[in-house]
Design an enzyme around this catalytic site. Structure first.
Site, PDB file in Angstrom:
ATOM      1  N   LYS A 261       0.816  -1.219   0.000  1.00 44.80           N
ATOM      2  CA  LYS A 261       0.000   0.000   0.000  1.00 44.80           C
ATOM      3  C   LYS A 261       0.852   1.273   0.000  1.00 44.80           C
ATOM      4  O   LYS A 261       0.422   2.311  -0.490  1.00 44.80           O
ATOM      5  CB  LYS A 261      -0.940   0.002   1.208  1.00 44.80           C
ATOM      6  CG  LYS A 261      -1.983  -1.111   1.215  1.00 44.80           C
ATOM      7  CD  LYS A 261      -3.126  -0.772   0.312  1.00 44.80           C
ATOM      8  CE  LYS A 261      -4.242  -1.790   0.208  1.00 44.80           C
ATOM      9  NZ  LYS A 261      -4.299  -2.916   1.113  1.00 44.80           N
TER      10      LYS A 261
ATOM     11  N   SER B  22       1.835  -9.782  -0.402  1.00 46.76           N
ATOM     12  CA  SER B  22       1.450  -8.363  -0.392  1.00 46.76           C
ATOM     13  C   SER B  22       1.710  -7.667   0.938  1.00 46.76           C
ATOM     14  O   SER B  22       1.918  -6.455   0.975  1.00 46.76           O
ATOM     15  CB  SER B  22      -0.018  -8.223  -0.775  1.00 46.76           C
ATOM     16  OG  SER B  22      -0.840  -9.039   0.041  1.00 46.76           O
TER      17      SER B  22
ATOM     18  N   GLU C 254     -10.044   5.781   2.850  1.00 48.37           N
ATOM     19  CA  GLU C 254     -10.809   4.717   3.490  1.00 48.37           C
ATOM     20  C   GLU C 254      -9.820   3.591   3.728  1.00 48.37           C
ATOM     21  O   GLU C 254      -8.769   3.520   3.088  1.00 48.37           O
ATOM     22  CB  GLU C 254     -11.932   4.243   2.572  1.00 48.37           C
ATOM     23  CG  GLU C 254     -11.508   3.244   1.498  1.00 48.37           C
ATOM     24  CD  GLU C 254     -10.543   3.806   0.463  1.00 48.37           C
ATOM     25  OE1 GLU C 254     -10.634   5.014   0.176  1.00 48.37           O
ATOM     26  OE2 GLU C 254      -9.703   3.042  -0.053  1.00 48.37           O
TER      27      GLU C 254
HETATM   28  C1  LIG Z   1      -5.159  -4.033   1.215  1.00 39.94           C
HETATM   29  C2  LIG Z   1      -4.439  -5.282   1.118  1.00 39.94           C
HETATM   30  C3  LIG Z   1      -4.752  -6.238   0.128  1.00 39.94           C
HETATM   31  C4  LIG Z   1      -5.904  -6.087  -0.810  1.00 39.94           C
HETATM   32  O1  LIG Z   1      -5.872  -4.954  -1.621  1.00 39.94           O
HETATM   33  P1  LIG Z   1      -5.527  -5.034  -3.167  1.00 39.94           P
HETATM   34  O2  LIG Z   1      -5.878  -3.684  -3.653  1.00 39.94           O
HETATM   35  O3  LIG Z   1      -6.366  -6.106  -3.759  1.00 39.94           O
HETATM   36  O4  LIG Z   1      -4.078  -5.331  -3.275  1.00 39.94           O
HETATM   37  C5  LIG Z   1      -3.974  -7.374   0.028  1.00 39.94           C
HETATM   38  N1  LIG Z   1      -2.951  -7.592   0.873  1.00 39.94           N
HETATM   39  C6  LIG Z   1      -2.622  -6.716   1.849  1.00 39.94           C
HETATM   40  C7  LIG Z   1      -1.490  -7.027   2.749  1.00 39.94           C
HETATM   41  C8  LIG Z   1      -3.350  -5.538   1.996  1.00 39.94           C
HETATM   42  O5  LIG Z   1      -3.017  -4.676   2.957  1.00 39.94           O
END
Ligand SMILES: *Cc1c(COP(=O)(O)O)cnc(C)c1O
Length: 378
Positions: free
Chosen positions: A82, A362, A104
């Site tokens: 993010k 992620s 948000e």
């Molecule tokens: C917010 C988040 C997601 C999901 O958001 P995407 O926009 O689909 O990437 C996935 N993994 C983590 C660690 C997140 O914080």
């Protein structure tokens, strides 16, 4: 205006049309502004800690019979991908002369990343968060407050991400001079394109790192899909590579691509979970970051045109993968990322031993310890 096939567009209240058109116009300039881009790249490197490592998971590879790599977005500052988008858009907001930023958040990762970037650039930051998520992601709420952001809990609907976005949009309609910093490849044009541009660094780096290490492109890319930004960031630079399979993984109880229908939500035409009357359905996922009833419009386009394939993983499968990665590799993944790991390991069994899979990790799982404890898991 950006459309992806028939998906995307700008379906918004009239008061937002002028601000969005300005954002579109100005963003088109920044996209080719070398000063802006240099500053962004510098922040990614020096502040966020890019490039993130591409880690060869040797034990998992041996166990599943192919080459499994993890793209370590969990190692970035603030703990997930993010931060890439938050830095890009805060820099953009600052260049527009905005003083107040609205955001948000679901899992709280986007809220923390935005609060961080706003502190860095001297912007006032207000974050809307469903009250259910405030409970689930308590640690991140504290972090946002420490960073000087105001967190506003949202009690309507399912008290999760969709409801937080509704409130953020309401705030923006009331104060259109604020900048709305959207956290994924969702929302009206030009957000899906802009967020993708800020996240494509994931795929660009992956391409270079795999080429360097293996001398060829990967065979399979796997990423979880909430709104779809980490997946789009990984997939996009490979979108014309037909030999590279791209697999997006949704949470089973919030799988808009797998089980939804075309509709309009939060300013874009996309795949939406809705009932026969077109009412938005409540979703469920153990991971707050995937708990969303729509998805970025470009993913709907990728699905329709076969550029990527999408499937769903349930809570139990994600939890099993969460444990396996923690114990096998010493990496505690975010529950969101654990969905990608679950699908990845499942697919790995049918790959040959020389085939290469990259799973996008992620984010890191520290934020989830509270939620896991509440479930009685140790
Ligand atoms: C917010 C988040 C997601 C999901 O958001 P995407 O926009 O689909 O990437 C996935 N993994 C983590 C660690 C997140 O914080």
């Amino acid at each position: 205006m950006t459309y992806f096939g028939s998906f995307g567009g700008m379906y918004v209240p009239e008061t937002l049309v002028a601000p969005l058109q300005r954002i579109q116009r100005e963003y088109a300039k920044r996209k080719n502004d070398s000063l802006f881009q240099t500053k962004f790249q510098q922040l990614l490197r020096e502040y966020a800690g890019r490039p993130s490592p591409l880690y060869f998971a040797e034990k998992l590879s041996k166990a599943y019979g192919c080459k499994i790599y993890l793209k370590r977005e969990d190692q970035l500052y603030t703990g997930s991908h993010k931060i890439n988008n938050a830095l890009g858009q805060s820099l953009f907001a600052k260049s527009l002369g905005a003083e107040r930023v609205i955001a948000e958040t679901g899992a709280g990762q986007h809220g923390v990343a935005t609060a961080t970037a706003c502190a860095l650039l001297g912007l006032k930051c207000v974050v809307y968060m469903g009250s259910e998520d405030v409970k689930r992601q308590y640690l991140n709420v504290q972090r946002m407050k420490l960073l000087g952001a105001e967190v506003r809990p949202v009690d309507s609907g399912s008290k999760t991400l969709k409801d937080a976005i509704n409130e953020a949009l309401r705030d923006w309609v009331a104060q259109p001079e604020s900048y709305y910093l959207i956290g994924s490849v969702v929302g009206p044009s030009p957000y899906p394109e802009m967020v993708r541009d800020f996240q494509r660094v994931i795929g660009d780096e992956t391409r270079e790192q795999v080429m360097q290490r293996e001398g060829k492109l990967p065979d399979v890319l796997v990423a979880c899909v909430g709104g779809g930004s980490n997946a789009m960031g990984l997939f996009y630079p490979f979108k014309d590579e037909h030999t590279v399979k791209k697999i997006g993984v949704e949470a089973y109880g919030a799988a808009s691509l797998c089980f939804g229908k075309t509709g309009v939500l939060h300013g874009a035409k996309t795949k939406v979970l809705q009932d026969a009357d077109g009412q938005i359905m409540e979703t469920h996922s153990i991971s707050a970051g995937l708990d969303y009833s729509a998805v970025g419009p470009e993913h709907a386009f990728f699905q329709e045109t076969g550029i990527a394939d999408y499937s769903a993983v349930n809570d139990e499968q994600a939890l099993a993968a969460f444990r396996e990665l923690s114990i096998q590799e010493g990496i505690i993944p975010a529950l969101e990322s654990a969905h990608a790991v679950a699908k990845g390991l499942d697919l790995a069994q049918i790959l040959d031993k020389d085939q290469i899979m990259v799973i996008n990790l992620s984010g890191r799982g520290d934020k989830d310890t509270h939620a896991l404890e509440a479930l009685g898991l140790k």
